[in-house]
Motif scaffolding. Structure first.
Motif, PDB file in Angstrom:
ATOM      1  N   ILE A  41      50.150  42.509  46.555  1.00  0.00           N
ATOM      2  CA  ILE A  41      49.741  41.105  47.049  1.00  0.00           C
ATOM      3  C   ILE A  41      50.054  40.066  45.773  1.00  0.00           C
ATOM      4  N   LYS A  42      49.772  40.340  44.656  1.00  0.00           N
ATOM      5  CA  LYS A  42      49.896  39.368  43.403  1.00  0.00           C
ATOM      6  C   LYS A  42      51.351  39.213  43.514  1.00  0.00           C
ATOM      7  N   GLU A  43      52.274  40.238  43.496  1.00  0.00           N
ATOM      8  CA  GLU A  43      53.821  40.155  43.301  1.00  0.00           C
ATOM      9  C   GLU A  43      54.240  38.988  44.366  1.00  0.00           C
ATOM     10  N   VAL A  44      54.019  39.560  45.527  1.00  0.00           N
ATOM     11  CA  VAL A  44      54.311  38.378  46.819  1.00  0.00           C
ATOM     12  C   VAL A  44      53.941  37.062  46.846  1.00  0.00           C
ATOM     13  N   ALA A  45      52.539  37.165  46.486  1.00  0.00           N
ATOM     14  CA  ALA A  45      51.972  35.637  46.416  1.00  0.00           C
ATOM     15  C   ALA A  45      52.737  34.818  45.135  1.00  0.00           C
ATOM     16  N   ALA A  46      52.983  35.438  44.051  1.00  0.00           N
ATOM     17  CA  ALA A  46      53.916  34.565  42.959  1.00  0.00           C
ATOM     18  C   ALA A  46      54.986  34.005  43.409  1.00  0.00           C
ATOM     19  N   GLU A  47      55.813  34.833  44.423  1.00  0.00           N
ATOM     20  CA  GLU A  47      56.803  34.176  44.986  1.00  0.00           C
ATOM     21  C   GLU A  47      56.680  32.870  45.841  1.00  0.00           C
ATOM     22  N   GLN A  48      55.301  32.733  46.354  1.00  0.00           N
ATOM     23  CA  GLN A  48      54.876  31.677  47.122  1.00  0.00           C
ATOM     24  C   GLN A  48      54.294  30.661  46.461  1.00  0.00           C
ATOM     25  N   GLY A  49      53.901  30.579  45.097  1.00  0.00           N
ATOM     26  CA  GLY A  49      53.442  29.524  44.272  1.00  0.00           C
ATOM     27  C   GLY A  49      52.050  29.894  44.134  1.00  0.00           C
ATOM     28  N   LEU A  50      51.575  31.139  44.168  1.00  0.00           N
ATOM     29  CA  LEU A  50      50.047  31.400  44.174  1.00  0.00           C
ATOM     30  C   LEU A  50      49.663  32.597  43.127  1.00  0.00           C
ATOM     31  N   GLU A  51      49.064  32.110  42.146  1.00  0.00           N
ATOM     32  CA  GLU A  51      48.949  33.011  40.895  1.00  0.00           C
ATOM     33  C   GLU A  51      47.769  33.844  41.006  1.00  0.00           C
ATOM     34  N   ILE A  52      47.445  34.984  41.248  1.00  0.00           N
ATOM     35  CA  ILE A  52      46.359  35.703  41.649  1.00  0.00           C
ATOM     36  C   ILE A  52      45.945  36.434  40.303  1.00  0.00           C
ATOM     37  N   GLU A  53      44.593  36.161  39.889  1.00  0.00           N
ATOM     38  CA  GLU A  53      43.980  37.285  39.062  1.00  0.00           C
ATOM     39  C   GLU A  53      42.882  38.063  39.585  1.00  0.00           C
ATOM     40  N   TRP A  54      43.311  39.388  39.830  1.00  0.00           N
ATOM     41  CA  TRP A  54      42.184  40.217  40.403  1.00  0.00           C
ATOM     42  C   TRP A  54      41.198  40.590  39.393  1.00  0.00           C
ATOM     43  N   VAL A  55      39.993  40.444  39.449  1.00  0.00           N
ATOM     44  CA  VAL A  55      38.854  40.806  38.684  1.00  0.00           C
ATOM     45  C   VAL A  55      38.042  41.909  39.258  1.00  0.00           C
ATOM     46  N   ASN A  56      38.204  43.122  38.380  1.00  0.00           N
ATOM     47  CA  ASN A  56      37.818  44.219  39.050  1.00  0.00           C
ATOM     48  C   ASN A  56      36.324  44.418  38.507  1.00  0.00           C
ATOM     49  N   THR A  57      35.287  44.601  39.436  1.00  0.00           N
ATOM     50  CA  THR A  57      33.754  44.644  39.018  1.00  0.00           C
ATOM     51  C   THR A  57      33.245  45.982  39.176  1.00  0.00           C
ATOM     52  N   GLU A  58      34.001  46.904  39.865  1.00  0.00           N
ATOM     53  CA  GLU A  58      33.741  48.319  39.693  1.00  0.00           C
ATOM     54  C   GLU A  58      32.190  48.633  40.389  1.00  0.00           C
ATOM     55  N   ASP A  59      31.857  47.733  41.429  1.00  0.00           N
ATOM     56  CA  ASP A  59      30.948  47.867  42.147  1.00  0.00           C
ATOM     57  C   ASP A  59      30.878  47.126  43.346  1.00  0.00           C
ATOM     58  N   TRP A  60      29.908  47.218  44.176  1.00  0.00           N
ATOM     59  CA  TRP A  60      29.912  46.529  45.508  1.00  0.00           C
ATOM     60  C   TRP A  60      28.672  45.410  45.526  1.00  0.00           C
ATOM     61  N   VAL A  61      28.283  45.204  44.338  1.00  0.00           N
ATOM     62  CA  VAL A  61      27.169  43.782  44.346  1.00  0.00           C
ATOM     63  C   VAL A  61      27.786  42.772  43.626  1.00  0.00           C
ATOM     64  N   LEU A  62      28.409  43.079  42.579  1.00  0.00           N
ATOM     65  CA  LEU A  62      29.059  42.175  41.473  1.00  0.00           C
ATOM     66  C   LEU A  62      30.323  41.160  42.139  1.00  0.00           C
ATOM     67  N   PRO A  63      30.845  41.607  42.950  1.00  0.00           N
ATOM     68  CA  PRO A  63      32.055  40.705  43.682  1.00  0.00           C
ATOM     69  C   PRO A  63      31.349  39.627  44.397  1.00  0.00           C
ATOM     70  N   ASN A  64      30.204  39.712  44.981  1.00  0.00           N
ATOM     71  CA  ASN A  64      29.241  38.839  45.655  1.00  0.00           C
ATOM     72  C   ASN A  64      28.711  37.779  44.830  1.00  0.00           C
ATOM     73  N   THR A  65      27.854  38.560  43.930  1.00  0.00           N
ATOM     74  CA  THR A  65      27.176  37.570  42.812  1.00  0.00           C
ATOM     75  C   THR A  65      28.044  36.950  42.046  1.00  0.00           C
ATOM     76  N   GLU A  66      29.095  37.426  41.558  1.00  0.00           N
ATOM     77  CA  GLU A  66      29.824  36.450  40.995  1.00  0.00           C
ATOM     78  C   GLU A  66      30.589  35.343  41.768  1.00  0.00           C
TER      79      GLU A  66
END
Length: 287
Positions: A41-66
């Motif tokens: 996804i990151k690679e294809v997005a870069a071709e379209q002018g979108l730079e993604i930084e994935w932030v790995n939180t390693e649980d199912w609560v932090l993605p929402n609280t962050e």
């Protein structure tokens, strides 16, 4: 009232969105694990002018609280039933911007070859969070092992089991740890998403004693989404990212990663938001 039958989205046209001024749009997206699928996804997005930084939180609560805290722009890890429970519990206003994948769930056993072999008093592992635990109980009911109360609603729990002819015992543990308990000799079976198993375990949808039909209309609550804050829904990044998810290379990466245990789906965002609002009301009523 009719709903929408979920449709697969395994491919699509290449996106031609412009980020404007030749500068890439940058977004930070929280996830619960790293994967080759995200790399694609990151690679294809870069071709379209979108730079993604994935932030790995390693649980199912932090993605929402962050996301609520504003340290990330979006997250991509949850279905709308889980999101509704989080919003209700935390007074949050997180909302989907488009659908991504749905994971097939099933009943799996390391010691039995059919549902009929599950013994009297068998111990069945199900997730300990309300949304996934409810999904597991619904699957056990559909499989004919238990019956749930007619008024169990969107978040059934073990108190809603009105018939349990084999006297099954439900062992509630974290959904992500269930595959690690798969070989536990004290468990007759586990109910979990097929994509949760590590590939090294060799457990696939073909291994299931019973496999849920993930594309059935009643499984709309389990469609995964990219979610953001209500005040960020108009970020131009989401239109680009939605097209990226439809790229055939992204579909191929998903297939390689989990062997068809999760599939890309396309559901209108209005349908997702309407269902989220309905689920959220149900979750708030259960608080």
């Amino acid at each position: 009232a009719g709903g929408i039958a979920l449709g697969t989205a395994l491919g699509g046209q290449n996106a031609e969105a412009s980020a404007g001024d030749g500068e890439p749009i940058k977004v930070r997206i929280a996830v619960s694990e790293d994967s080759a699928f995200q790399d694609a996804i990151k690679e294809v997005a870069a071709e379209q002018g979108l730079e993604i930084e994935w932030v790995n939180t390693e649980d199912w609560v932090l993605p929402n609280t962050e996301l609520v805290a504003g340290t990330v722009d979006a997250n991509a890890f949850q279905h709308i039933l889980y999101l509704s429970a989080f919003n209700a519990e935390n007074g949050a206003d997180l909302t989907p911007v488009f659908s991504t994948v749905i994971t097939q769930w099933g009943v799996f056993s390391a010691s039995h070859d059919s549902l009929d072999e599950i013994p009297e008093g068998g111990r069945i592992a199900i997730p300990d969070d309300p949304s996934n635990g409810g999904r597991a109980l619904n699957i056990l009911a559909t499989a004919g092992l238990i019956e749930l109360a007619d008024d169990a609603g969107d978040f059934p729990n073990t108190d809603d089991v009105v018939a349990n002819p084999r006297g099954l015992e439900f062992v509630e543990i974290g959904a992500r740890t269930i595959p690690q308990q798969f070989d536990d000799p004290s468990l007759s079976a586990v109910v979990v998403g097929t994509s949760y198993f590590d590939p090294s375990q060799g457990v696939t949808k073909e291994s299931a004693l019973y496999l849920d039909d993930s594309l059935a209309e009643q499984n709309l609550p389990y469609v995964n989404v990219v979610a953001t804050r209500a005040d960020n829904v108009d970020n131009p990044a989401w239109k680009i990212l939605e097209k990226v998810y439809a790229d055939p290379r992204v579909a191929e990466a998903l297939l390689e990663e989990n062997f068809g245990n999760s599939v890309l789906v396309k559901v209108p965002v209005e349908t997702l938001r309407d269902k989220l609002a309905q689920l959220q009301k149900s979750a708030e009523a259960n608080k």
